[in-house]
Structure formats: C-alpha cells, structure tokens
Enzyme design. Sequence first.
Site, mmCIF file in Angstrom:
data_model
loop_
_atom_site.group_PDB
_atom_site.id
_atom_site.type_symbol
_atom_site.label_atom_id
_atom_site.label_comp_id
_atom_site.label_asym_id
_atom_site.label_seq_id
_atom_site.Cartn_x
_atom_site.Cartn_y
_atom_site.Cartn_z
ATOM 1 C CG ASP A 150 -2.141 1.029 1.264
ATOM 2 O OD1 ASP A 150 -1.848 2.210 0.602
ATOM 3 O OD2 ASP A 150 -3.193 0.670 1.840
ATOM 4 C CG HIS A 210 -4.685 2.867 -0.941
ATOM 5 N ND1 HIS A 210 -4.862 2.684 0.352
ATOM 6 C CD2 HIS A 210 -5.699 3.889 -1.312
ATOM 7 C CE1 HIS A 210 -5.699 3.705 0.844
ATOM 8 N NE2 HIS A 210 -6.174 4.283 -0.083
#
Length: 232
Positions: A170, A201
Amino acid sequence: MGEMKPIKTLSGDGEFPCYVAAPEGIATAAIIVIQEIFGVNKGIKAKCDSWAKAGYMAIAPDLFWRVNEATNLDADVEEEFQVALDLMGKFDQDQGIRDIEAAIHFARDAVIGGKVGCVGYCLGGRLAFMTAARTDINASVGYYGVGIDGLLGEKNAIAHEVMLHIPTADGFVPADAQAAMHEGLNDHPRVTLHDYAGLDHGFAAEFGARRDETAATLADSRTAEFFKEYLG
C-alpha cells in the site's frame, strides 16, 4: 436499486444526503458503507446495491457534504484525484464520525431489532476503525484504512468485532505503519487482520485500474462471512 435520501444530523438541526439501497424483502440488518475520498460515486453505490441484493439495507452517507455538494469523483482521473485530496484536507473526521453515527441511528430505526455494521475503504477504512471505537456499531470492516497506526490508543474502546484488510504494498500505508497495526492489534480479542501480499491501495474498488479481481473477491467473501456471523 438505491436512491439519495436525506438523513437528520445527530443534533437534529440539519440533514445530509445518503445513498440508501433496500433489499426486495424485509431487511433484518443494515450496513453503513463508508466512502473513499472520492465521495459517494458509482463504486460506492454499486457496493450498496450489492449488499442490498444480499438482503441488507445499505446506507452510504455523503460525508463531504459540509465542504462540497454531491462529491462524485473518479480515482483514475488525475484532476479529480487532486480535487479529492483537497476535499480530504478540508474534511473534519470527528464530525464525520458523528454523521456516521446519525446514519447508524437511521439504520437501527429502519431494521427494528436488527444489527448494524459498517464497511469502509481508504479514508472510510480509517473511519470504520474510529466508528468501532466511538459508537455502538455491531461489526466493522476496514479496507486499506490510512493512518490506523495513529489510532491505536483507541483500541481498548472497541467492544464489537472488527476486520481489517491490509495490502502489503500500500503506497499510502507504509510497512512500518502496517507493522504497528499488527503489533497493536494482533492480540486484540475483537480484531482480525488479513494481509494481501504485494497488493496496493484500492485493490477492492468496484471499478477502474486499481481493482485486483482475485484479491477483491477473496476480501469481499471474508467480509460477507464476517457480517453473516456478526449481524445475523
């Protein structure tokens, strides 16, 4: 399937818009779907519609209503992404939790005697964790929540079950933040964490370039089972 409806603020002195999707039959539980920084866009509405098809009442509050009207942005359009970041900077998260709590009250009235859960994405994943710590929500799920490592001081207030989906690559939640989340929450009796190796993400976005079909399907199946267990 759903439509925008006004819901009263917690103080009762105003109203704010929410996307509300109801099942064909009687809903016995409800799910608050908490937006990303892109507002109540087609992806969030699609998630609500999906939960409604599964038998839940689904409600997505427009949390940016105080700073922008009818936010509906596309994460894959750079100009709109920048607008979203600007709105995020203006957004009062504590006030957002109060609006989520107002949506919870609305949902409890709509599913009399039923339970209410929440699921959030990005900013919404963070807010889902805050909702678990600050309200009487019955179950909470957060996808790639940002900054949860800075909220760990609130973990002892969590009274009901929480599930967090964490992509290990992420770009908005670095490895040290992920490590802090695991260190602070792995032994919490109400919290379950799932890692998704190598994913970034937004992997469970309904539409667009961010979506990873395999991982999104896995995470969503875990979420569905979680709500089945804790919302009844």
